[in-house]
Design a protein around this motif. Structure first.
Motif, PDB file in Angstrom:
ATOM      1  N   LYS A   1      43.077  39.203  27.467  1.00  0.00           N
ATOM      2  CA  LYS A   1      41.906  38.323  27.350  1.00  0.00           C
ATOM      3  C   LYS A   1      41.653  37.594  28.672  1.00  0.00           C
ATOM      4  O   LYS A   1      40.514  37.519  29.147  1.00  0.00           O
ATOM      5  N   ILE A   2      42.730  37.057  29.286  1.00  0.00           N
ATOM      6  CA  ILE A   2      42.587  36.340  30.556  1.00  0.00           C
ATOM      7  C   ILE A   2      42.116  37.279  31.660  1.00  0.00           C
ATOM      8  O   ILE A   2      41.233  36.938  32.458  1.00  0.00           O
ATOM      9  N   GLU A   3      42.702  38.481  31.692  1.00  0.00           N
ATOM     10  CA  GLU A   3      42.325  39.457  32.719  1.00  0.00           C
ATOM     11  C   GLU A   3      40.866  39.867  32.575  1.00  0.00           C
ATOM     12  O   GLU A   3      40.161  40.049  33.579  1.00  0.00           O
ATOM     13  N   ASP A   4      40.374  39.992  31.346  1.00  0.00           N
ATOM     14  CA  ASP A   4      38.967  40.350  31.123  1.00  0.00           C
ATOM     15  C   ASP A   4      38.039  39.245  31.621  1.00  0.00           C
ATOM     16  O   ASP A   4      36.971  39.518  32.199  1.00  0.00           O
ATOM     17  N   ILE A   5      38.438  37.978  31.396  1.00  0.00           N
ATOM     18  CA  ILE A   5      37.630  36.849  31.879  1.00  0.00           C
ATOM     19  C   ILE A   5      37.564  36.855  33.402  1.00  0.00           C
ATOM     20  O   ILE A   5      36.497  36.663  34.002  1.00  0.00           O
ATOM     21  N   ILE A   6      38.726  37.084  34.032  1.00  0.00           N
ATOM     22  CA  ILE A   6      38.779  37.128  35.504  1.00  0.00           C
ATOM     23  C   ILE A   6      37.934  38.284  36.037  1.00  0.00           C
ATOM     24  O   ILE A   6      37.223  38.151  37.033  1.00  0.00           O
ATOM     25  N   LEU A   7      38.008  39.430  35.363  1.00  0.00           N
ATOM     26  CA  LEU A   7      37.225  40.598  35.787  1.00  0.00           C
ATOM     27  C   LEU A   7      35.725  40.293  35.733  1.00  0.00           C
ATOM     28  O   LEU A   7      34.974  40.651  36.651  1.00  0.00           O
ATOM     29  N   LYS A   8      35.273  39.614  34.668  1.00  0.00           N
ATOM     30  CA  LYS A   8      33.857  39.251  34.557  1.00  0.00           C
ATOM     31  C   LYS A   8      33.443  38.321  35.701  1.00  0.00           C
ATOM     32  O   LYS A   8      32.350  38.460  36.261  1.00  0.00           O
ATOM     33  N   ALA A   9      34.339  37.372  36.019  1.00  0.00           N
ATOM     34  CA  ALA A   9      34.044  36.456  37.133  1.00  0.00           C
ATOM     35  C   ALA A   9      33.943  37.225  38.446  1.00  0.00           C
ATOM     36  O   ALA A   9      33.045  36.963  39.271  1.00  0.00           O
ATOM     37  N   MET A  10      34.851  38.191  38.642  1.00  0.00           N
ATOM     38  CA  MET A  10      34.815  39.028  39.854  1.00  0.00           C
ATOM     39  C   MET A  10      33.505  39.785  39.954  1.00  0.00           C
ATOM     40  O   MET A  10      32.875  39.837  41.020  1.00  0.00           O
ATOM     41  N   LEU A  11      33.091  40.381  38.836  1.00  0.00           N
ATOM     42  CA  LEU A  11      31.852  41.170  38.840  1.00  0.00           C
ATOM     43  C   LEU A  11      30.640  40.298  39.147  1.00  0.00           C
ATOM     44  O   LEU A  11      29.724  40.723  39.865  1.00  0.00           O
ATOM     45  N   CYS A  12      30.635  39.062  38.614  1.00  0.00           N
ATOM     46  CA  CYS A  12      29.533  38.135  38.901  1.00  0.00           C
ATOM     47  C   CYS A  12      29.496  37.774  40.389  1.00  0.00           C
ATOM     48  O   CYS A  12      28.416  37.722  41.008  1.00  0.00           O
TER      49      CYS A  12
ATOM     50  N   TYR B   1      33.970  42.259  53.860  1.00  0.00           N
ATOM     51  CA  TYR B   1      34.858  41.101  53.914  1.00  0.00           C
ATOM     52  C   TYR B   1      34.625  40.176  52.708  1.00  0.00           C
ATOM     53  O   TYR B   1      35.567  39.539  52.209  1.00  0.00           O
ATOM     54  N   GLY B   2      33.379  40.104  52.279  1.00  0.00           N
ATOM     55  CA  GLY B   2      33.073  39.336  51.067  1.00  0.00           C
ATOM     56  C   GLY B   2      33.760  39.942  49.848  1.00  0.00           C
ATOM     57  O   GLY B   2      34.346  39.226  49.012  1.00  0.00           O
ATOM     58  N   LEU B   3      33.689  41.291  49.758  1.00  0.00           N
ATOM     59  CA  LEU B   3      34.379  41.978  48.651  1.00  0.00           C
ATOM     60  C   LEU B   3      35.893  41.743  48.722  1.00  0.00           C
ATOM     61  O   LEU B   3      36.557  41.514  47.707  1.00  0.00           O
ATOM     62  N   PHE B   4      36.420  41.814  49.932  1.00  0.00           N
ATOM     63  CA  PHE B   4      37.860  41.605  50.121  1.00  0.00           C
ATOM     64  C   PHE B   4      38.259  40.200  49.655  1.00  0.00           C
ATOM     65  O   PHE B   4      39.319  40.020  49.021  1.00  0.00           O
ATOM     66  N   SER B   5      37.440  39.210  49.965  1.00  0.00           N
ATOM     67  CA  SER B   5      37.728  37.835  49.539  1.00  0.00           C
ATOM     68  C   SER B   5      37.797  37.739  48.016  1.00  0.00           C
ATOM     69  O   SER B   5      38.657  37.051  47.457  1.00  0.00           O
ATOM     70  N   ILE B   6      36.882  38.442  47.350  1.00  0.00           N
ATOM     71  CA  ILE B   6      36.800  38.353  45.886  1.00  0.00           C
ATOM     72  C   ILE B   6      38.045  38.919  45.202  1.00  0.00           C
ATOM     73  O   ILE B   6      38.554  38.353  44.238  1.00  0.00           O
ATOM     74  N   VAL B   7      38.560  40.055  45.714  1.00  0.00           N
ATOM     75  CA  VAL B   7      39.712  40.695  45.051  1.00  0.00           C
ATOM     76  C   VAL B   7      41.042  40.199  45.589  1.00  0.00           C
ATOM     77  O   VAL B   7      42.099  40.511  45.037  1.00  0.00           O
ATOM     78  N   ASN B   8      41.005  39.427  46.672  1.00  0.00           N
ATOM     79  CA  ASN B   8      42.234  38.961  47.313  1.00  0.00           C
ATOM     80  C   ASN B   8      42.732  37.669  46.647  1.00  0.00           C
ATOM     81  O   ASN B   8      42.841  36.628  47.258  1.00  0.00           O
ATOM     82  N   VAL B   9      43.017  37.762  45.346  1.00  0.00           N
ATOM     83  CA  VAL B   9      43.499  36.625  44.565  1.00  0.00           C
ATOM     84  C   VAL B   9      44.733  37.069  43.785  1.00  0.00           C
ATOM     85  O   VAL B   9      44.739  38.159  43.212  1.00  0.00           O
ATOM     86  N   CYS B  10      45.761  36.232  43.747  1.00  0.00           N
ATOM     87  CA  CYS B  10      47.029  36.621  43.113  1.00  0.00           C
ATOM     88  C   CYS B  10      46.979  36.338  41.607  1.00  0.00           C
ATOM     89  O   CYS B  10      47.560  35.369  41.108  1.00  0.00           O
ATOM     90  N   ILE B  11      46.292  37.201  40.883  1.00  0.00           N
ATOM     91  CA  ILE B  11      46.104  37.008  39.443  1.00  0.00           C
ATOM     92  C   ILE B  11      47.423  37.008  38.659  1.00  0.00           C
ATOM     93  O   ILE B  11      47.654  36.123  37.835  1.00  0.00           O
ATOM     94  N   PRO B  12      48.330  37.987  38.873  1.00  0.00           N
ATOM     95  CA  PRO B  12      49.576  37.992  38.088  1.00  0.00           C
ATOM     96  C   PRO B  12      50.396  36.716  38.243  1.00  0.00           C
ATOM     97  O   PRO B  12      50.941  36.218  37.267  1.00  0.00           O
TER      98      PRO B  12
END
Length: 834
Positions: free
Chosen positions: A238-249, A274-285
């Motif tokens: 559930k948390i990962e899905d919320i984070i994924l939606k935020a990433m897509l936005c 670089y903008g894309l890199f910033s978005i995915v460069n987060v330590c979710i686990p």
């Protein structure tokens, strides 16, 4: 199991076609192995490490990160792709560590299949592997032996066994081969059975195998643990899905800016990348794992141990909750309140221990008693009834150790659970005496005489009527009663005699169980929340009815039913009766499971409590399980959470924490989004001004991977309240505006200035939007301190990489912009709180 513990060992051996002198034939073992299977506990889904890694790669946000990495490669940004994949590998490795740990736990349990056992085959003792045992094998045990199957004892000699992992009882138990009369309520009461996973501490024994492999009690337990590990862990997804939606936005925001921003060529594409890199460069686990640890640690302080982090998700669906009386409705303690003897009722303050009858009752209460009590530190261990007797007698200056010393116990009669009668035989001054206590019906069945004013006479119907009238009087006051009797011997009796015949009835003791604080409000709160509370109790119907009326759960005796009554109903009648019943008295585990399954069939999500392996079936059938009390370590892993006493209070706490968790997740997402929007706007604004890239990769990593993680955790853990969307948008705009302004004011050190301003505002964001107490070095203060240290280290590193020359003007501008943000954020916060 009753077909084994409830019959003598000769019948059990005969029914299994074995022989205690010769054991089984090898040919017969082959046939039995084909019929019943090997003695192997199959834990099912024990994926290998590669399979676990592949499973992690299927997670949506990781899949999105892989696509973005491939996109980087396609555009020739190899360094960007390499760092992205390295971060992805880190994520997978971090998550895999805990998946591998779980697998290793299961592998350790698989080692239960690997041990040596001595069996009797064709008249010869043989040492074989545990997985070769078959049903009907005769097994020989000695000190330090590991019990590798469920056994019915045939012979025992001073046998003492440790079976904590199975029953949860943390003491060494004496075992013997005598049959047990009637049914038992838990595995711990099956004193003629040995269970797989136990250890022989003392003595020797011979037993016959009655269950092997997954059919053993341990096998059933591990099967449920394995099943729950796969089916009930939903919160992380559930948390990962919320984070994924935020990433897509955020990717959509980046795409819109890219399309409307003037310019073309490689530089514009690079800024987009670089903008894309910033978005995915987060330590979710790390964020998910660390936050779950913080919550678990906080709840442990309230004696709530979270077994399944998805508890916060599962609890929201519960519509019916079955709760046990003790621990939820009444406290886990009984108090000596009244006594009936000499045809009179006495209050506890009126009791004179010099009276012969009263003294005899109190003596029996201490002698037919296995509890332990230390008056100095109020330490207790044992049955609630027994502890209540010991405490009261201690107040009367009657000490259990002294009474036991004067009346040496010779042996104890196997407990008859149907009648709940306990009998010990003790050596006393004038010979030997059997001391018996238990339910009124159970004790009276064995009584032929009664003690009145110290004189024994024949028990008649009028005496029985008075006794039952006194019991009724106690029951109507919600008191729990036990009867006391004895029998004197001029010789030392043996176990083979019918010790519990011709008993002399002495009297009754009534015990009070105090209500848990605010229990009526708790019941009302459940019903207001649309949750139906139902009670399991071992009380009789009268006590249960009085209890239900006092807490406002019932208004009629028709809402209370006993197990005997339920057992006699047809299927049609059963459904009608259960729909109106609110309190269930003296139900067997099988009947409890049947009742719960009826609610399951009707589509209700059910919550239950469990404490012993006898509760395993109801734990398995429930949507939400609370393990409590003396539940074993393995049994705890079958449920969602573990508490020592009050499961209902824990249920409410988890419900409240679930609401707070949703708020915290949303706050964390807003912090993440605010930073990323500021970075994206600043990157693109700088490009629009000078056609160059502002941030190097190490700067983005420091801000997103290292600095953002503790700030998100800080706001999630210590957030004031859910951040308002409109206010979050204003904060984000202020963040972006000041970030852009910093590169205009400090054009000479753009990257350093942008990092210091954005990082400073991020730290301020965490401080302003968190409730922090600096009186203790708590989790919130630790996270803030970590954030500040990372921020400073990042500033030093980026300043060094950019050859920054520090000056008073530089410090004033950076400090001034951060101060402007801090003031603005405080205004926004005050506006939000108003």
């Amino acid at each position: 199991m009753q077909e084994y513990y409830g019959r003598n060992w000769i019948e059990v051996v005969g029914s299994l076609g074995s022989n205690i002198d010769k054991g089984l034939l090898e040919y017969d073992c082959t046939l039995r192995r084909e019929k019943y299977g090997d003695n192997i506990i199959n834990l099912g889904k024990t994926d290998g490490k590669w399979a676990i890694a592949k499973g992690l790669l299927k997670k949506k946000y990781i899949y999105a990160s892989i696509l973005i990495g491939l996109f980087f490669l396609l555009k020739g940004l190899n360094i960007l792709a390499l760092i992205n994949f390295l971060l992805l590998v880190f994520d997978i490795a971090f998550k895999s560590h805990y998946e591998f740990k779980r697998k290793n736990d299961l592998d350790i349990l698989q080692n239960l299949n690997k041990s040596k056992v001595i069996v009797l085959r064709e008249g010869i003792e043989r040492l074989i592997e545990a997985d070769e045992i078959v049903k009907g094998d005769i097994v020989l045990l000695k000190k330090n032996s590991f019990v590798s199957a469920d056994l019915r004892l045939v012979k025992s000699n001073g046998l003492k066994v440790e079976e904590r992992s199975i029953t949860g009882e943390d003491f060494i138990k004496e075992k013997y081969e005598s049959k047990i009369h009637g049914q038992v309520s838990s595995l711990g009461e099956m004193n003629n059975m040995l269970f797989r996973g136990s250890f022989v501490k003392e003595g020797t024994a011979m037993g016959i195998v009655v269950q092997t492999g997954n059919d053993t009690e341990l096998g059933k337990l591990l099967d449920i643990i394995n099943e729950n590990s796969y089916n009930k862990h939903t919160m992380e997804k559930k948390i990962e899905d919320i984070i994924l939606k935020a990433m897509l936005c955020l990717i959509l925001v980046e795409l819109i800016i890219y399309l409307v921003l003037p310019g073309s060529g490689f530089n514009k594409q690079e800024i987009f990348m670089y903008g894309l890199f910033s978005i995915v460069n987060v330590c979710i686990p790390i964020i998910i794992f660390s936050y779950s640890k913080i919550i678990k640690k906080r709840l442990l302080k309230e004696d709530i141990d979270i077994i399944n982090f998805s508890s916060f998700n599962l609890v929201n669906d519960v519509k019916v909750i079955f709760i046990n009386k003790f621990g939820n409705i009444t406290k886990n303690e009984l108090y000596f309140d009244k006594m009936y003897t000499n045809e009179k009722i006495f209050n506890n303050r009126e009791i004179d221990i010099k009276d012969i009858n009263i003294r005899r009752i109190l003596d029996i209460s201490l002698l037919a008693n296995d509890s332990k009590y230390n008056n100095d530190n109020n330490w207790t261990k044992g049955d609630m009834y027994e502890i209540a007797y010991v405490k009261y007698c201690t107040e009367q200056r009657m000490f259990k150790a002294v009474i036991d010393g004067e009346n040496k116990r010779k042996f104890e009669i196997s407990k008859d659970t149907n009648k709940n009668v306990i009998t010990t035989v003790n050596k006393c001054d004038k010979g030997y005496r059997a001391n018996t206590r238990g339910t009124i019906d159970g004790v009276l069945e064995f009584c032929t005489h009664i003690l009145v004013d110290g004189i024994e006479r024949e028990l008649n119907s009028q005496d029985i009527e008075k006794i039952k009238l006194a019991d009724l009087c106690f029951s109507r006051k919600s008191l729990l009663t036990e009867a006391f009797a004895y029998r004197s011997f001029s010789y030392q009796p043996s176990k083979s005699e019918n010790i519990e015949s011709n008993l002399v009835f002495v009297g009754l003791v009534a015990l009070e169980s105090l209500f848990v604080e605010d229990v009526s409000e708790d019941i009302e709160k459940l019903m207001d929340n649309g949750i139906l509370p139902l009670i399991f109790t071992d009380d009789n119907k009268i006590v249960a009815e009085m209890l239900g009326r006092k807490i406002g759960l019932i208004a009629s005796s028709k809402e209370v039913i006993s197990g005997v009554e339920l057992d006699s109903l047809s299927e049609t009648e059963l459904y009608k009766v259960i729909s109106r019943t609110r309190i269930f008295c003296r139900l067997t585990p099988e009947l409890k499971t049947k009742v719960i399954s009826i609610f399951n069939d009707d589509g209700f999500k059910v919550a239950v409590e469990g404490e012993t392996l006898g509760d395993l079936s109801i734990v398995k059938s429930a949507h939400f399980s609370i393990l409590k009390g003396k539940a074993s370590t393995l049994l705890k892993r079958c449920g969602e959470l573990y508490v020592k006493e009050n499961g209902l209070k824990a249920f409410f706490k988890i419900s409240e924490e679930g609401i707070g968790l949703d708020k915290s997740i949303k706050n964390g997402i807003k912090v993440y989004s605010t930073l990323l929007v500021a970075e994206i706007v600043t990157l693109n604004w700088y490009y629009a001004l000078v056609d160059l890239r502002l941030f190097e990769l190490y700067t983005l990593m420091f801000m997103n991977f290292f600095l953002l993680t503790p700030v998100v955790l800080l706001v999630m853990n210590s957030g004031r309240k859910e951040l308002n969307k409109k206010k979050a948008f204003i904060r984000g705009s202020l963040f972006s505006l000041l970030s852009v302004l910093s590169i205009g004011l400090l054009s000479e050190f753009n990257e350093f200035a942008a990092y210091m301003i954005i990082g400073g505002m991020l730290v301020s964001y965490g401080m302003v939007n968190s409730k922090l107490s600096f009186r203790t070095f708590n989790t919130g203060v630790k996270l803030l301190l970590i954030t500040i240290i990372i921020y400073i280290l990042g500033g030093v590193l980026i300043g060094f990489m950019n050859s920054v020359i520090y000056s008073k003007n530089l410090a004033i501008i950076i400090g001034g912009l951060i101060l402007i943000y801090l003031i603005g954020d405080l205004i926004i916060t005050k506006w939000q709180d108003s």
